[in-house]
Design a protein around this motif. Structure first.
Motif, PDB file in Angstrom:
ATOM      1  N   CYS A 120       1.498  12.614  10.700  1.00  0.00           N
ATOM      2  CA  CYS A 120       0.928  12.738   9.459  1.00  0.00           C
ATOM      3  C   CYS A 120       1.265  11.492   8.202  1.00  0.00           C
ATOM      4  O   CYS A 120       2.341  11.382   8.092  1.00  0.00           O
ATOM      5  N   VAL A 121       0.118  10.890   7.790  1.00  0.00           N
ATOM      6  CA  VAL A 121       0.732   9.844   6.889  1.00  0.00           C
ATOM      7  C   VAL A 121       1.339  10.358   5.698  1.00  0.00           C
ATOM      8  O   VAL A 121       0.634  11.086   5.085  1.00  0.00           O
ATOM      9  N   LEU A 122       2.204   9.712   5.261  1.00  0.00           N
ATOM     10  CA  LEU A 122       3.032   9.931   4.020  1.00  0.00           C
ATOM     11  C   LEU A 122       2.787   9.059   2.718  1.00  0.00           C
ATOM     12  O   LEU A 122       2.639   9.402   1.667  1.00  0.00           O
ATOM     13  N   ALA A 123       2.344   7.959   3.209  1.00  0.00           N
ATOM     14  CA  ALA A 123       2.375   6.658   2.340  1.00  0.00           C
ATOM     15  C   ALA A 123       2.036   5.353   2.897  1.00  0.00           C
ATOM     16  O   ALA A 123       2.422   5.325   4.164  1.00  0.00           O
ATOM     17  N   TRP A 124       1.295   4.642   2.394  1.00  0.00           N
ATOM     18  CA  TRP A 124       0.705   3.273   2.520  1.00  0.00           C
ATOM     19  C   TRP A 124       1.420   2.552   1.821  1.00  0.00           C
ATOM     20  O   TRP A 124       1.447   2.424   0.548  1.00  0.00           O
ATOM     21  N   TYR A 125       2.171   1.378   2.177  1.00  0.00           N
ATOM     22  CA  TYR A 125       2.665   0.289   1.514  1.00  0.00           C
ATOM     23  C   TYR A 125       1.781  -1.106   1.923  1.00  0.00           C
ATOM     24  O   TYR A 125       1.886  -1.495   2.850  1.00  0.00           O
ATOM     25  N   LEU A 126       0.867  -1.469   0.855  1.00  0.00           N
ATOM     26  CA  LEU A 126       0.295  -2.477   1.227  1.00  0.00           C
ATOM     27  C   LEU A 126       0.282  -3.775   0.062  1.00  0.00           C
ATOM     28  O   LEU A 126      -0.388  -4.091  -0.689  1.00  0.00           O
ATOM     29  N   PRO A 127       1.392  -4.364   0.198  1.00  0.00           N
ATOM     30  CA  PRO A 127       1.705  -5.532  -0.756  1.00  0.00           C
ATOM     31  C   PRO A 127       0.663  -6.731  -0.535  1.00  0.00           C
ATOM     32  O   PRO A 127       0.458  -7.077   0.602  1.00  0.00           O
ATOM     33  N   GLY A 128       0.002  -7.348  -1.619  1.00  0.00           N
ATOM     34  CA  GLY A 128      -0.698  -8.292  -1.360  1.00  0.00           C
ATOM     35  C   GLY A 128      -2.069  -8.082  -0.814  1.00  0.00           C
ATOM     36  O   GLY A 128      -2.967  -8.874  -0.446  1.00  0.00           O
ATOM     37  N   VAL A 129      -2.397  -6.749  -0.637  1.00  0.00           N
ATOM     38  CA  VAL A 129      -3.746  -6.285   0.016  1.00  0.00           C
ATOM     39  C   VAL A 129      -4.948  -6.695  -0.814  1.00  0.00           C
ATOM     40  O   VAL A 129      -6.061  -7.150  -0.544  1.00  0.00           O
ATOM     41  N   PHE A 130      -4.753  -6.729  -2.453  1.00  0.00           N
ATOM     42  CA  PHE A 130      -5.640  -7.256  -3.361  1.00  0.00           C
ATOM     43  C   PHE A 130      -5.473  -8.483  -3.806  1.00  0.00           C
ATOM     44  O   PHE A 130      -4.308  -8.989  -3.804  1.00  0.00           O
ATOM     45  N   SER A 131      -6.605  -9.320  -3.733  1.00  0.00           N
ATOM     46  CA  SER A 131      -6.598 -10.918  -4.080  1.00  0.00           C
ATOM     47  C   SER A 131      -6.162 -10.707  -5.606  1.00  0.00           C
ATOM     48  O   SER A 131      -6.156  -9.749  -6.370  1.00  0.00           O
ATOM     49  N   ARG A 132      -5.399 -11.861  -5.936  1.00  0.00           N
ATOM     50  CA  ARG A 132      -5.211 -12.215  -7.568  1.00  0.00           C
ATOM     51  C   ARG A 132      -6.428 -11.733  -8.481  1.00  0.00           C
ATOM     52  O   ARG A 132      -6.186 -11.246  -9.422  1.00  0.00           O
ATOM     53  N   ARG A 133      -7.653 -12.427  -8.073  1.00  0.00           N
ATOM     54  CA  ARG A 133      -8.741 -12.041  -8.782  1.00  0.00           C
ATOM     55  C   ARG A 133      -9.168 -10.602  -8.902  1.00  0.00           C
ATOM     56  O   ARG A 133      -9.437 -10.254 -10.135  1.00  0.00           O
ATOM     57  N   ILE A 134      -9.013  -9.769  -7.601  1.00  0.00           N
ATOM     58  CA  ILE A 134      -9.242  -8.400  -7.846  1.00  0.00           C
ATOM     59  C   ILE A 134      -8.163  -7.465  -8.823  1.00  0.00           C
ATOM     60  O   ILE A 134      -8.568  -6.658  -9.671  1.00  0.00           O
ATOM     61  N   GLN A 135      -7.001  -8.146  -8.654  1.00  0.00           N
ATOM     62  CA  GLN A 135      -5.868  -7.509  -9.518  1.00  0.00           C
ATOM     63  C   GLN A 135      -6.026  -7.726 -10.849  1.00  0.00           C
ATOM     64  O   GLN A 135      -5.674  -6.824 -11.704  1.00  0.00           O
TER      65      GLN A 135
END
Length: 213
Positions: A120-135
């Motif tokens: 069962c998923v407890l957490a997703w760690y997704l560094p850098g998944v969004f581009s700087r423009r989107i951030q």
């Protein structure tokens, strides 16, 4: 639960098209089946959005294949919690940690999904998944809800578990927590880790610390 059909005249229609494309691309990347029909985006989706979506999917796939398992049963733990668990009772927290010990601390520095021993998923760690423009865009739109966020950080609000000061940086210019239930139920997708091809529904959404500005 059947998929929710968003009317074409709603602003969320484009978000729904992109979400469906990303879901299909995610499944495609995991199956790696040469005979599998390629996931194609709707012609209504701008090319820039497709590129961003593909980048996010790559991050999700990397995390999915890089699992960290903690030795607890999240469902069992949830069944043993009372309706008024706010994480504010040190003795109660100590007993829960002794009974459901996740093990030693681990340093995670790349896209990762944390699961319990049942998958069962407890957490997703997704560094850098969004581009700087989107951030930058996401940060800019927070200005519109800044007053709401500020009002959420009152002394009385700190009694709620999701408003614990340790969840926020002291030097943050914008911080707080507000509920946007319509968006949760509209865009939420539940990911199952128990099979090679995950089952995805629209009935639950889990948010972690990272969802708090």
């Amino acid at each position: 639960m059947p998929s929710i059909q968003v009317p074409e005249h709603w602003n969320l229609h484009m978000s729904d098209l992109i979400a469906d494309y990303m879901m299909n691309r995610f499944r495609e990347e995991l199956t790696c089946d040469a005979e599998h029909v390629r996931a194609l985006p709707s012609r209504s989706i701008p090319m820039s959005a497709i590129c961003e979506a593909n980048c996010i999917v790559r991050g999700l796939v990397t995390a999915y294949k890089n699992r960290v398992t903690v030795d607890i049963d999240a469902r069992c733990m949830a069944n043993n919690l009372t309706p008024n668990e706010f994480g504010k009772d040190p003795d109660r927290e100590k007993k829960l940690l002794e009974r459901y010990d996740p093990g030693p601390d681990r340093l995670i520095s790349e896209p990762t999904v944390v699961v319990d021993k049942q998958g069962c998923v407890l957490a997703w760690y997704l560094p850098g998944v969004f581009s700087r423009r989107i951030q930058d865009k996401m940060w800019d739109v927070l200005e519109h809800i800044k007053p709401l966020l500020k009002n959420s950080t009152t002394s009385s609000a700190e009694q709620k578990w999701h408003m614990t000061p340790s969840l926020f940086r002291k030097d943050a210019s914008i911080k707080g927590s507000i509920e946007l239930s319509p968006a949760w139920f509209q865009q939420g997708r539940d990911m199952s880790m128990t099979s090679a091809q995950p089952a995805i529904g629209a009935d639950r959404f889990t948010a972690g610390k990272e969802s708090h500005p």
